[in-house]
Design a protein around this motif. Structure first.
Motif, PDB file in Angstrom:
ATOM      1  N   ARG A   1      -0.788  -4.492  -9.591  1.00  0.00           N
ATOM      2  CA  ARG A   1      -0.720  -5.290  -8.373  1.00  0.00           C
ATOM      3  C   ARG A   1      -1.366  -4.591  -7.188  1.00  0.00           C
ATOM      4  O   ARG A   1      -1.779  -5.245  -6.225  1.00  0.00           O
ATOM      5  CB  ARG A   1       0.739  -5.625  -8.045  1.00  0.00           C
ATOM      6  N   SER A   2      -1.443  -3.254  -7.229  1.00  0.00           N
ATOM      7  CA  SER A   2      -1.990  -2.516  -6.095  1.00  0.00           C
ATOM      8  C   SER A   2      -2.338  -1.102  -6.520  1.00  0.00           C
ATOM      9  O   SER A   2      -1.471  -0.361  -6.994  1.00  0.00           O
ATOM     10  CB  SER A   2      -0.974  -2.464  -4.945  1.00  0.00           C
TER      11      SER A   2
ATOM     12  N   GLU B   1      -2.947   1.333  -4.613  1.00  0.00           N
ATOM     13  CA  GLU B   1      -2.341   2.289  -3.704  1.00  0.00           C
ATOM     14  C   GLU B   1      -0.949   2.722  -4.148  1.00  0.00           C
ATOM     15  O   GLU B   1      -0.423   3.719  -3.663  1.00  0.00           O
ATOM     16  CB  GLU B   1      -2.253   1.689  -2.294  1.00  0.00           C
ATOM     17  N   ARG B   2      -0.334   1.958  -5.048  1.00  0.00           N
ATOM     18  CA  ARG B   2       1.019   2.285  -5.472  1.00  0.00           C
ATOM     19  C   ARG B   2       1.056   3.347  -6.561  1.00  0.00           C
ATOM     20  O   ARG B   2       2.117   3.881  -6.863  1.00  0.00           O
ATOM     21  CB  ARG B   2       1.723   1.028  -5.980  1.00  0.00           C
TER      22      ARG B   2
ATOM     23  N   ARG C   1       6.310   2.723  -6.206  1.00  0.00           N
ATOM     24  CA  ARG C   1       5.340   3.798  -5.978  1.00  0.00           C
ATOM     25  C   ARG C   1       5.604   4.948  -6.934  1.00  0.00           C
ATOM     26  O   ARG C   1       6.750   5.234  -7.292  1.00  0.00           O
ATOM     27  CB  ARG C   1       5.427   4.340  -4.548  1.00  0.00           C
TER      28      ARG C   1
END
Length: 347
Positions: free
Chosen positions: A63-64, A66-67, A118
């Motif tokens: 989904r991301s 950055e996580r 995260r």
């Protein structure tokens, strides 16, 4: 999802008695992957701590970007409400702990809202004590000595940390004891908190709102019923009124520390690997209350046909479609597809 079978070993260790209400086991592993090893890791209401000193790995949340985390051998993965993947190649060695949120909150010294969805390298966490512990573990000669080192360090961290709010602790236990099947509105009424305040406290300290926690607990119950296609639940034996920091819990049975699949964002061995996540804050490694007959896990996963509607009903789902939805979100596929993949040898 594994692209190639790893070669390695797993060593299970029991913490000292005073720690067992908080940490149910240590999982030491050494794993060699001659080609890239990719795993799809299911969501769960627990925190993964990996302290490694071998081949690095990548943690990816689809989904991301950055996580995730890249090229790390030691990291903490907070509570996740979606599946992710790990990828590694080479020889990895380390220790894995699966911690319930409120235990992780005390050990890490920060609210879990900062780690929701995260994966963070331990060198980025406050105080860098986990980074130092990772180096000490790497320099220690044997697994018993490493487990003893973990005992000393974790006991010191817990002794120096303040207990969590007894009301929040009770709310967590209440949800877990129900398997996520009780209404959150009833919980807020029992506590005398508004739903907004309850949701705010859960997001801050546990990382996820109570309704999401309840969904994940139901999902974990379904995973257990289906022969553990996903994470094993963090479960406590019961929920009583708030009592503060002086709770006690039964010691885990060493005979129950059998191998299973690793928790979310875990580079530990896939089979064998760690079993149930660590207890809540505090709580034992019991499978907890459930309407499921323990023998049903075998019948669900090995029978020629599975009544998915019955599985959904017994795990607290409104209907079969809600069960399928949660498996898509939390494990990345349908339960039938996951069971089929487990029965298919990897090539």
């Amino acid at each position: 999802m594994t692209t190639a079978a790893p070669v390695g070993e797993v060593v299970l260790g029991l913490p000292e008695v005073s720690l067992r209400p908080f940490v149910d086991r240590y999982v030491g592993y050494r794993e060699r992957a001659d080609v890239p090893l990719v795993r799809r890791e299911s969501a769960g209401v627990f925190v993964v701590l990996i302290l490694g000193w071998g081949a690095p790995l990548d943690v990816r949340d689809p989904r991301s970007a950055e996580r995730g985390a890249s090229r790390v051998d030691s990291f903490v993965a907070g509570t996740f409400d979606g599946w992710c993947t790990t990828r590694t190649v080479g020889v990895g060695e380390g220790v894995e702990l699966l911690l319930a949120p409120l235990t992780a909150r005390r050990l890490l010294g920060l609210p879990l809202s900062e780690l929701t969805n995260r994966a963070v390298g331990v060198g980025q966490l406050p105080g860098r004590w986990l980074h130092r512990l990772r180096s000490q573990l790497a320099e220690t000669a044997s697994w018993p000595e490493r487990f003893a080192l973990l005992d000393r360090v974790l006991a010191g961290r817990l002794a120096a940390s303040p207990p969590v709010d007894a009301r929040l602790d009770w709310a967590w236990r209440w949800l877990v004891a129900s398997g996520g099947q009780e209404r959150v509105g009833v919980l807020s009424d029992e506590l005398g908190w508004s739903r907004r305040h309850l949701a705010s406290r859960f997001r801050q300290e546990i990382g996820l709102p109570p309704k999401m926690v309840a969904r994940l607990l139901r999902f974990q119950q379904a995973c257990t019923a289906l022969g553990d296609v996903g994470p094993t639940p963090v479960i406590e034996p019961g929920a009583g009124p708030p009592t503060g920091a002086g709770q006690s819990a039964a010691d885990p049975d060493p005979s129950s520390l059998g191998p299973s699949s690793p928790g979310p964002s875990s580079p530990g061995p896939s089979s064998p690997g760690p079993s149930s996540p660590g207890p809540s804050s505090p709580g034992p490694s019991s499978p907890g209350p459930s309407s499921l007959d323990p023998s049903s896990a075998t019948s669900f996963s090995s029978g020629p046909a599975i009544d998915w509607a019955a599985v959904a009903a017994r795990c607290g789902y409104y209907d079969q479609s809600h069960l399928i939805r949660d498996f898509h979100q939390f494990a990345g596929d349908t339960p039938a597809a996951l069971l089929a993949a487990r029965s298919t040898p990897s090539g």
